[in-house]
Design a protein around this motif. Structure first.
Motif, PDB file in Angstrom:
ATOM      1  N   PHE A  34       0.820  -1.206   0.000  1.00  0.00           N
ATOM      2  CA  PHE A  34       0.000   0.000   0.000  1.00  0.00           C
ATOM      3  C   PHE A  34       0.860   1.264   0.000  1.00  0.00           C
ATOM      4  CE2 PHE A  34      -3.375  -2.921   1.617  1.00  0.00           C
ATOM      5  CZ  PHE A  34      -4.273  -2.704   0.592  1.00  0.00           C
ATOM      6  N   VAL A  35       2.020   1.208   0.631  1.00  0.00           N
ATOM      7  CA  VAL A  35       2.937   2.348   0.555  1.00  0.00           C
ATOM      8  C   VAL A  35       3.398   2.544  -0.891  1.00  0.00           C
ATOM      9  CG1 VAL A  35       5.219   3.200   1.212  1.00  0.00           C
ATOM     10  CG2 VAL A  35       3.721   2.204   2.936  1.00  0.00           C
ATOM     11  N   ALA A  36       3.703   1.431  -1.576  1.00  0.00           N
ATOM     12  CA  ALA A  36       4.131   1.519  -2.979  1.00  0.00           C
ATOM     13  C   ALA A  36       3.030   2.118  -3.855  1.00  0.00           C
ATOM     14  CB  ALA A  36       4.517   0.138  -3.496  1.00  0.00           C
ATOM     15  N   ARG A  37       1.769   1.779  -3.568  1.00  0.00           N
ATOM     16  CA  ARG A  37       0.657   2.315  -4.364  1.00  0.00           C
ATOM     17  C   ARG A  37       0.449   3.815  -4.124  1.00  0.00           C
ATOM     18  NH1 ARG A  37       1.580  -2.083  -5.472  1.00  0.00           N
ATOM     19  NH2 ARG A  37       2.759  -0.874  -6.976  1.00  0.00           N
ATOM     20  N   TRP A  38       1.016   4.337  -3.059  1.00  0.00           N
ATOM     21  CA  TRP A  38       0.895   5.759  -2.754  1.00  0.00           C
ATOM     22  C   TRP A  38       1.632   6.615  -3.786  1.00  0.00           C
ATOM     23  CZ3 TRP A  38      -2.157   8.622   0.110  1.00  0.00           C
ATOM     24  CH2 TRP A  38      -1.775   9.907   0.491  1.00  0.00           C
ATOM     25  N   LYS A  39       2.361   5.976  -4.690  1.00  0.00           N
ATOM     26  CA  LYS A  39       3.106   6.733  -5.703  1.00  0.00           C
ATOM     27  C   LYS A  39       2.175   7.560  -6.592  1.00  0.00           C
ATOM     28  CE  LYS A  39       3.509   3.616  -9.712  1.00  0.00           C
ATOM     29  NZ  LYS A  39       4.473   2.930 -10.604  1.00  0.00           N
ATOM     30  N   ARG A  40       0.890   7.248  -6.616  1.00  0.00           N
ATOM     31  CA  ARG A  40      -0.060   8.045  -7.379  1.00  0.00           C
ATOM     32  C   ARG A  40      -0.114   9.489  -6.875  1.00  0.00           C
ATOM     33  NH1 ARG A  40      -5.039   3.606  -7.412  1.00  0.00           N
ATOM     34  NH2 ARG A  40      -3.937   1.977  -8.588  1.00  0.00           N
ATOM     35  N   MET A  41       0.250   9.676  -5.596  1.00  0.00           N
ATOM     36  CA  MET A  41       0.253  11.007  -5.004  1.00  0.00           C
ATOM     37  C   MET A  41       1.647  11.636  -5.023  1.00  0.00           C
ATOM     38  SD  MET A  41      -2.880  11.441  -4.186  1.00  0.00           S
ATOM     39  CE  MET A  41      -2.753  12.878  -3.119  1.00  0.00           C
ATOM     40  N   ARG A  42       2.616  10.965  -5.617  1.00  0.00           N
ATOM     41  CA  ARG A  42       4.007  11.403  -5.550  1.00  0.00           C
ATOM     42  C   ARG A  42       4.210  12.809  -6.109  1.00  0.00           C
ATOM     43  NH1 ARG A  42       6.971   7.124  -8.060  1.00  0.00           N
ATOM     44  NH2 ARG A  42       7.865   6.396  -6.089  1.00  0.00           N
ATOM     45  N   ARG A  43       3.565  13.128  -7.199  1.00  0.00           N
ATOM     46  CA  ARG A  43       3.855  14.392  -7.889  1.00  0.00           C
ATOM     47  C   ARG A  43       3.302  15.614  -7.171  1.00  0.00           C
ATOM     48  NH1 ARG A  43       3.229  13.580 -14.306  1.00  0.00           N
ATOM     49  NH2 ARG A  43       4.704  15.322 -14.297  1.00  0.00           N
ATOM     50  N   VAL A  44       2.530  15.404  -6.094  1.00  0.00           N
ATOM     51  CA  VAL A  44       2.092  16.538  -5.274  1.00  0.00           C
ATOM     52  C   VAL A  44       2.810  16.554  -3.929  1.00  0.00           C
ATOM     53  CG1 VAL A  44      -0.173  16.593  -6.367  1.00  0.00           C
ATOM     54  CG2 VAL A  44       0.137  15.280  -4.253  1.00  0.00           C
ATOM     55  N   SER A  45       3.755  15.640  -3.742  1.00  0.00           N
ATOM     56  CA  SER A  45       4.438  15.507  -2.454  1.00  0.00           C
ATOM     57  C   SER A  45       5.522  16.568  -2.288  1.00  0.00           C
ATOM     58  CB  SER A  45       5.054  14.114  -2.318  1.00  0.00           C
ATOM     59  OG  SER A  45       6.147  13.967  -3.205  1.00  0.00           O
ATOM     60  N   LEU A  46       5.910  16.790  -1.043  1.00  0.00           N
ATOM     61  CA  LEU A  46       6.997  17.723  -0.746  1.00  0.00           C
ATOM     62  C   LEU A  46       8.308  17.226  -1.324  1.00  0.00           C
ATOM     63  CD1 LEU A  46       8.096  20.219   0.700  1.00  0.00           C
ATOM     64  CD2 LEU A  46       8.314  18.826   2.780  1.00  0.00           C
ATOM     65  N   ARG A  47       8.550  15.936  -1.263  1.00  0.00           N
ATOM     66  CA  ARG A  47       9.797  15.383  -1.793  1.00  0.00           C
ATOM     67  C   ARG A  47       9.898  15.653  -3.290  1.00  0.00           C
ATOM     68  NH1 ARG A  47      13.406  11.021  -1.096  1.00  0.00           N
ATOM     69  NH2 ARG A  47      15.050  11.378  -2.636  1.00  0.00           N
ATOM     70  N   HIS A  48       8.802  15.485  -4.009  1.00  0.00           N
ATOM     71  CA  HIS A  48       8.842  15.703  -5.449  1.00  0.00           C
ATOM     72  C   HIS A  48       9.112  17.169  -5.766  1.00  0.00           C
ATOM     73  CE1 HIS A  48       8.096  14.666  -9.627  1.00  0.00           C
ATOM     74  NE2 HIS A  48       7.364  15.755  -9.736  1.00  0.00           N
ATOM     75  N   ALA A  49       8.484  18.060  -5.019  1.00  0.00           N
ATOM     76  CA  ALA A  49       8.724  19.487  -5.247  1.00  0.00           C
ATOM     77  C   ALA A  49      10.188  19.832  -4.996  1.00  0.00           C
ATOM     78  CB  ALA A  49       7.820  20.313  -4.330  1.00  0.00           C
ATOM     79  N   THR A  50      10.764  19.251  -3.970  1.00  0.00           N
ATOM     80  CA  THR A  50      12.177  19.498  -3.651  1.00  0.00           C
ATOM     81  C   THR A  50      13.086  18.949  -4.750  1.00  0.00           C
ATOM     82  OG1 THR A  50      11.661  19.363  -1.285  1.00  0.00           O
ATOM     83  CG2 THR A  50      13.970  19.127  -1.927  1.00  0.00           C
ATOM     84  N   GLU A  51      12.783  17.739  -5.211  1.00  0.00           N
ATOM     85  CA  GLU A  51      13.598  17.117  -6.251  1.00  0.00           C
ATOM     86  C   GLU A  51      13.504  17.886  -7.572  1.00  0.00           C
ATOM     87  OE1 GLU A  51      15.744  14.634  -6.167  1.00  0.00           O
ATOM     88  OE2 GLU A  51      15.435  14.206  -4.037  1.00  0.00           O
ATOM     89  N   VAL A  52      12.327  18.350  -7.912  1.00  0.00           N
ATOM     90  CA  VAL A  52      12.153  19.094  -9.163  1.00  0.00           C
ATOM     91  C   VAL A  52      12.937  20.398  -9.119  1.00  0.00           C
ATOM     92  CG1 VAL A  52      10.479  20.376 -10.550  1.00  0.00           C
ATOM     93  CG2 VAL A  52       9.952  18.057  -9.795  1.00  0.00           C
ATOM     94  N   ALA A  53      12.873  21.087  -7.989  1.00  0.00           N
ATOM     95  CA  ALA A  53      13.600  22.352  -7.868  1.00  0.00           C
ATOM     96  C   ALA A  53      15.106  22.122  -8.010  1.00  0.00           C
ATOM     97  CB  ALA A  53      13.286  23.013  -6.530  1.00  0.00           C
ATOM     98  N   HIS A  54      15.603  21.094  -7.367  1.00  0.00           N
ATOM     99  CA  HIS A  54      17.035  20.796  -7.454  1.00  0.00           C
ATOM    100  C   HIS A  54      17.417  20.354  -8.865  1.00  0.00           C
ATOM    101  CE1 HIS A  54      20.786  18.490  -6.894  1.00  0.00           C
ATOM    102  NE2 HIS A  54      21.022  19.352  -5.916  1.00  0.00           N
ATOM    103  N   ARG A  55      16.558  19.545  -9.470  1.00  0.00           N
ATOM    104  CA  ARG A  55      16.817  19.053 -10.830  1.00  0.00           C
ATOM    105  C   ARG A  55      16.883  20.216 -11.825  1.00  0.00           C
ATOM    106  NH1 ARG A  55      11.674  16.563 -13.192  1.00  0.00           N
ATOM    107  NH2 ARG A  55      11.348  18.753 -13.722  1.00  0.00           N
ATOM    108  N   ASP A  56      15.935  21.106 -11.744  1.00  0.00           N
ATOM    109  CA  ASP A  56      15.899  22.220 -12.694  1.00  0.00           C
ATOM    110  C   ASP A  56      17.117  23.138 -12.529  1.00  0.00           C
ATOM    111  OD1 ASP A  56      13.564  21.180 -13.628  1.00  0.00           O
ATOM    112  OD2 ASP A  56      12.241  22.640 -12.642  1.00  0.00           O
ATOM    113  N   GLU A  57      17.516  23.376 -11.294  1.00  0.00           N
ATOM    114  CA  GLU A  57      18.702  24.213 -11.049  1.00  0.00           C
ATOM    115  C   GLU A  57      19.956  23.546 -11.608  1.00  0.00           C
ATOM    116  OE1 GLU A  57      21.075  26.386  -7.337  1.00  0.00           O
ATOM    117  OE2 GLU A  57      19.488  24.924  -6.943  1.00  0.00           O
ATOM    118  N   TRP A  58      20.066  22.234 -11.414  1.00  0.00           N
ATOM    119  CA  TRP A  58      21.215  21.467 -11.946  1.00  0.00           C
ATOM    120  C   TRP A  58      21.274  21.555 -13.470  1.00  0.00           C
ATOM    121  CZ3 TRP A  58      19.791  16.245 -13.890  1.00  0.00           C
ATOM    122  CH2 TRP A  58      20.871  15.581 -14.468  1.00  0.00           C
TER     123      TRP A  58
END
Length: 521
Positions: free
Chosen positions: A411-435
């Motif tokens: 069930f934790v793995a199925r939570w990936k449907r919410m990944r793109r609104v998560s804080l971790r995803h926002a942090t990763e996207v910001a770092h990725r774009d800066e890189w």
């Protein structure tokens, strides 16, 4: 004065040229070095010889393998027993048997392998040492040096993948090494005597005999041409079409928007990000990659075989498929993983596989998987957050394939449907774009520099503390490189910074490199 000294006869037990046969075995834990040593001693004694074995244990792979040492000598008719050594002497070993290729190299460094005396029997497969797994990039040692050393240091060499051969025959590597020893001619005993010793053990006899015979024949006859790999080292070609309509649409986008030189890497990256999230994430990957390719074109990438685009395809996929709670849970519950573990452990049909894993999530990882707004609100409540952290931040022994834990992980793995609104995803996207923006700046200054700045992504992997340490290294390397953009040698310094960061977990070498650069600024 009367001399009461007791005088003993010092007559030699044999001719001065008479010497025992010495065998050194280097093997890591679980590779049957002790079993092989016991077989060799039993073999000697079964033929009327005197055999003796000793061992010096290592500590897993941190300080090397255990060294087993056997000396044997034909018993004399007068009943006198030889005094045998307990440790191998450099330059005086007849046979060295290594259960892993780098251990063969270490034996050479110890002086155990010499061109006038030693038969070297070694498996060509690699079992990576802990120090090879620790670096954030490619830390695997180069085996070419060992290849070159073997060619000039051993009187006779017998090297092939003995582990694979043993597994193929349902046995373990000790049986393969025993078979190669028999075929080497280093010991004056018949093949049947080796069989008798194996049968005496009473466990896994038939499988051990099969592996022994296969190794014996492989040693004498060499590789079977029909079994040699036809892989020429080139990656598999990108398919022209895929059965799934959605997947094929992504493939055709890739073919239309990217140069052929980057198709293979981009296809591998596309598969990775789609498996990580969904088809829409694959579109995002191709959008970003197309933009990077446009920058590559402006920088004259066609004259560099589109190296920037190709490297971007690789490292962008790694950046987008980051490790979080959902991915870890997904990987641990995949059917293929259980099948791989069962295969490696050689689990039989009538046996039950049970795995116990140590997991230690922190509240930081848990909260980062929540929607970004709620996660920030939660972290702002310091007292409540600390209370939750004390209950979450605990080590747990998890029986992955029990119903309770499997369902929890599923069930934790199925939570990936919410990944793109998560804080971790926002942090990763910001770092990725800066890189990526920094890499494009580097590309504009110097083509090779842009490529090196893409490769900085090697430093970031894993999650929890490993991820934090990787980010710290990345920031040091990137910030230092950005100060060098106007230098002609910026690409060389960037390459050196990355190498220092990859090879040195403690960052001492990296800090010294940064200090050297600062003295030249």
């Amino acid at each position: 004065m009367r001399d009461d000294t007791v005088k003993l006869s010092l007559a030699p037990a044999g001719e001065a040229t008479e010497r025992p046969i010495s065998i050194a075995i280097v093997a890591m834990g679980g590779q049957g070095g002790g079993v092989l040593t016991g077989w060799i001693v039993d073999l000697a004694e079964s033929q009327g010889w005197i055999g003796q074995s000793t061992s010096v244990p290592g500590v897993a792979q941190r300080t090397g393998a255990t060294i087993y040492y056997v000396e044997m000598m034909k018993a004399r008719e007068n009943g006198r027993h030889p005094i045998l050594a307990q440790m191998p002497t450099p330059g005086d070993v007849d046979v060295v048997i290594a259960s892993e290729f780098m251990e063969a190299g270490r034996s050479i460094l110890r002086g155990l392998v010499t061109p006038d005396r030693t038969t070297l029997i070694a498996s060509s497969h690699r079992a990576l040492a802990v120090t090879e797994k620790m670096p954030p990039g490619m830390g695997v040692a180069n085996s070419n040096t060992v290849d070159e050393a073997v060619g000039v240091t051993a009187r006779q060499k017998i090297i092939f993948d003995m582990d694979e051969l043993a597994v193929r025959n349902g046995s373990v590597i000790s049986a393969s090494m025993f078979g190669s020893l028999a075929a080497s001619g280093a010991l004056p005993f018949a093949r049947e005597a080796y069989h008798a010793v194996i049968r005496k053990g009473g466990k896994g006899v038939e499988a051990s005999i099969r592996a022994f015979d296969a190794a014996y024949d492989r040693t004498l006859k060499g590789p079977d041409p029909t079994e040699e790999s036809t892989d020429d080292g080139k990656p598999a070609p990108v398919p022209a079409k895929l059965a799934s309509r959605k997947a094929d649409r992504l493939l055709q986008r890739l073919r239309a928007e990217l140069p052929e030189a980057a198709h293979t890497m981009a296809f591998a990256g596309l598969q990775k990000v789609v498996a990580f999230q969904d088809v829409a994430y694959g579109d995002e990957y191709l959008d970003l990659l197309a933009g990077l390719h446009a920058t590559d074109r402006q920088a004259g990438g066609d004259g560099h075989d589109w190296l920037f685009t190709n490297e971007a395809a690789k490292y962008l996929a790694n950046a987008m498929a980051y490790d979080d709670l959902m991915r870890v849970a997904d990987l641990k519950t995949r059917k293929a993983r259980k099948a791989r573990i069962a295969s490696e452990l050689r689990v039989k049909d009538n046996q039950i596989l049970k795995t116990t894993e140590f997991m230690h999530p922190r509240m930081e990882e848990v909260s980062s998987a929540l929607p970004a707004g709620f996660a920030r609100w939660l972290r702002s409540r310091k007292g409540f957050y600390a209370w939750l952290d004390r209950r979450v931040d605990k080590g747990r022994h998890v029986n992955t394939y029990s119903l309770r834990w499997f369902l929890a992980l599923y069930f934790v793995a199925r939570w990936k449907r919410m990944r793109r609104v998560s804080l971790r995803h926002a942090t990763e996207v910001a770092h990725r774009d800066e890189w990526l923006e920094n890499a494009k700046r580097g590309l504009t200054a110097h083509y090779d520099l842009g490529v090196e700045m893409l490769r900085f992504r090697r430093l970031i992997k894993g999650y929890s503390d490993t991820h934090v340490r990787g980010h710290a290294k990345f920031d040091k390397v990137m910030n230092t490189t950005l100060r060098l953009l106007n230098r002609d040698d910026a690409a060389q310094w960037a390459r050196l910074l990355l190498l220092s960061a990859v090879k040195d977990p403690e960052q001492k070498s990296l800090n010294e490199t940064i200090q050297t650069i600062e003295t030249h600024l």
